[in-house]
Design a protein around this motif. Structure first.
Motif, PDB file in Angstrom:
ATOM      1  N   TYR A  59       0.859  -1.179   0.000  1.00  0.00           N
ATOM      2  CA  TYR A  59       0.000   0.000   0.000  1.00  0.00           C
ATOM      3  C   TYR A  59       0.900   1.236   0.000  1.00  0.00           C
ATOM      4  O   TYR A  59       2.101   1.142   0.272  1.00  0.00           O
ATOM      5  CB  TYR A  59      -0.928  -0.020   1.220  1.00  0.00           C
ATOM      6  N   PRO A  60       0.347   2.404  -0.318  1.00  0.00           N
ATOM      7  CA  PRO A  60       1.201   3.585  -0.405  1.00  0.00           C
ATOM      8  C   PRO A  60       2.072   3.815   0.830  1.00  0.00           C
ATOM      9  O   PRO A  60       3.188   4.321   0.717  1.00  0.00           O
ATOM     10  CB  PRO A  60       0.186   4.727  -0.585  1.00  0.00           C
ATOM     11  N   ASP A  61       1.585   3.456   2.006  1.00  0.00           N
ATOM     12  CA  ASP A  61       2.370   3.637   3.225  1.00  0.00           C
ATOM     13  C   ASP A  61       2.840   2.302   3.818  1.00  0.00           C
ATOM     14  O   ASP A  61       3.251   2.250   4.978  1.00  0.00           O
ATOM     15  CB  ASP A  61       1.560   4.418   4.265  1.00  0.00           C
ATOM     16  N   ARG A  62       2.793   1.237   3.008  1.00  0.00           N
ATOM     17  CA  ARG A  62       3.320  -0.067   3.457  1.00  0.00           C
ATOM     18  C   ARG A  62       3.895  -0.779   2.235  1.00  0.00           C
ATOM     19  O   ARG A  62       3.234  -1.629   1.630  1.00  0.00           O
ATOM     20  CB  ARG A  62       2.235  -0.911   4.122  1.00  0.00           C
ATOM     21  N   GLY A 161      -3.746   5.166   1.670  1.00  0.00           N
ATOM     22  CA  GLY A 161      -2.907   4.404   2.582  1.00  0.00           C
ATOM     23  C   GLY A 161      -3.731   3.734   3.662  1.00  0.00           C
ATOM     24  O   GLY A 161      -4.945   3.912   3.752  1.00  0.00           O
ATOM     25  N   LEU A 162      -3.074   2.960   4.501  1.00  0.00           N
ATOM     26  CA  LEU A 162      -3.757   2.248   5.570  1.00  0.00           C
ATOM     27  C   LEU A 162      -3.906   3.128   6.802  1.00  0.00           C
ATOM     28  O   LEU A 162      -3.278   4.165   6.936  1.00  0.00           O
ATOM     29  CB  LEU A 162      -2.977   0.983   5.924  1.00  0.00           C
ATOM     30  N   GLY A 163      -4.729   2.690   7.709  1.00  0.00           N
ATOM     31  CA  GLY A 163      -4.935   3.446   8.937  1.00  0.00           C
ATOM     32  C   GLY A 163      -6.305   4.102   8.956  1.00  0.00           C
ATOM     33  O   GLY A 163      -6.663   4.835   8.045  1.00  0.00           O
ATOM     34  N   THR A 164      -7.075   3.829  10.010  1.00  0.00           N
ATOM     35  CA  THR A 164      -8.427   4.392  10.109  1.00  0.00           C
ATOM     36  C   THR A 164      -8.747   4.883  11.511  1.00  0.00           C
ATOM     37  O   THR A 164      -9.902   5.120  11.834  1.00  0.00           O
ATOM     38  CB  THR A 164      -9.471   3.328   9.727  1.00  0.00           C
TER      39      THR A 164
END
Length: 209
Positions: A59-62, A161-164
């Motif tokens: 993912y964009p941040d992983r 990106g991930l994270g919610t």
């Protein structure tokens, strides 16, 4: 509708399908989940191959632990068994991806068949699985997921990106999808795996565009 969106699909004389898309994201939308197209492929297309980041999901941040190369897997093998079902299996920086229909004794007379997706410009992101987004949303535990027979394909020109904030920090601003113009041009082609290498075909199609 978030903004103006157009999708032009053209069937060329050589049998290649051209997907031209454009999305205008206006203010104040600054945190969209993804931008691209989604479609389903008939049951049986299980073998997966791609040239891009892998072998695990990115993912964009992983993405720091992934390598650009040619990878093989199965659609079923793309499922990441998170305890709570959620978005998974994305692959960034993809130049091409291919699905092949596996032969079984029941359809042995049917020749193998492949579906190839090729980037003509910037690489794309994709995921292939046996679940739709609403399937993941409804399930609260992994055991509640029921695999579909068909293969669900996401082709993305942009992905959040991930994270919610559910169990950690939210996604950093630079990994969110904000206002702007997003465009793509992808080629879809059917091929016979016994006669054609998808990598060679992808290079030939990308050169022609």
């Amino acid at each position: 509708m978030v903004g103006a969106a157009t999708q032009r699909t053209v069937l060329r004389d050589d049998g290649v399908i051209v997907l031209d898309g454009r999305v205008e994201v206006p203010e104040p939308f600054d945190d969209l989940p993804r931008i691209g197209v989604t479609f389903s492929v008939a049951p049986g297309f299980e073998r997966l191959e791609w040239f891009g980041l892998g072998p695990h999901e990115t993912y964009p941040d992983r993405r720091a632990g992934a390598v650009v190369s040619r990878w093989e897997s199965t659609v079923t093998g793309q499922l990441v068994p998170y305890l709570v079902p959620q978005e998974h299996g994305l692959h960034l920086d993809t130049r091409w991806m291919a699905l092949e229909r596996l032969r079984t004794p029941e359809d042995d007379p049917t020749p193998p068949l492949g579906l190839l997706v090729v980037a003509t410009g910037e690489p794309f992101a994709f995921s292939a699985g046996h679940h739709r987004a609403e399937d993941l949303w409804r399930a609260r535990h992994l055991v509640e997921l029921q695999a579909r027979a068909e293969t669900v394909i996401h082709l993305d020109v942009a992905h959040r990106g991930l994270g919610t904030l559910s169990c950690g920090p939210d996604t950093a601003a630079r990994y969110r999808i904000g206002p702007g113009t997003y465009q793509w041009r992808w080629l879809l082609a059917v091929y016979h795996p016994h006669d054609v290498d998808p990598g060679a075909l992808a290079r030939a199609l990308a050169a022609r565009r």
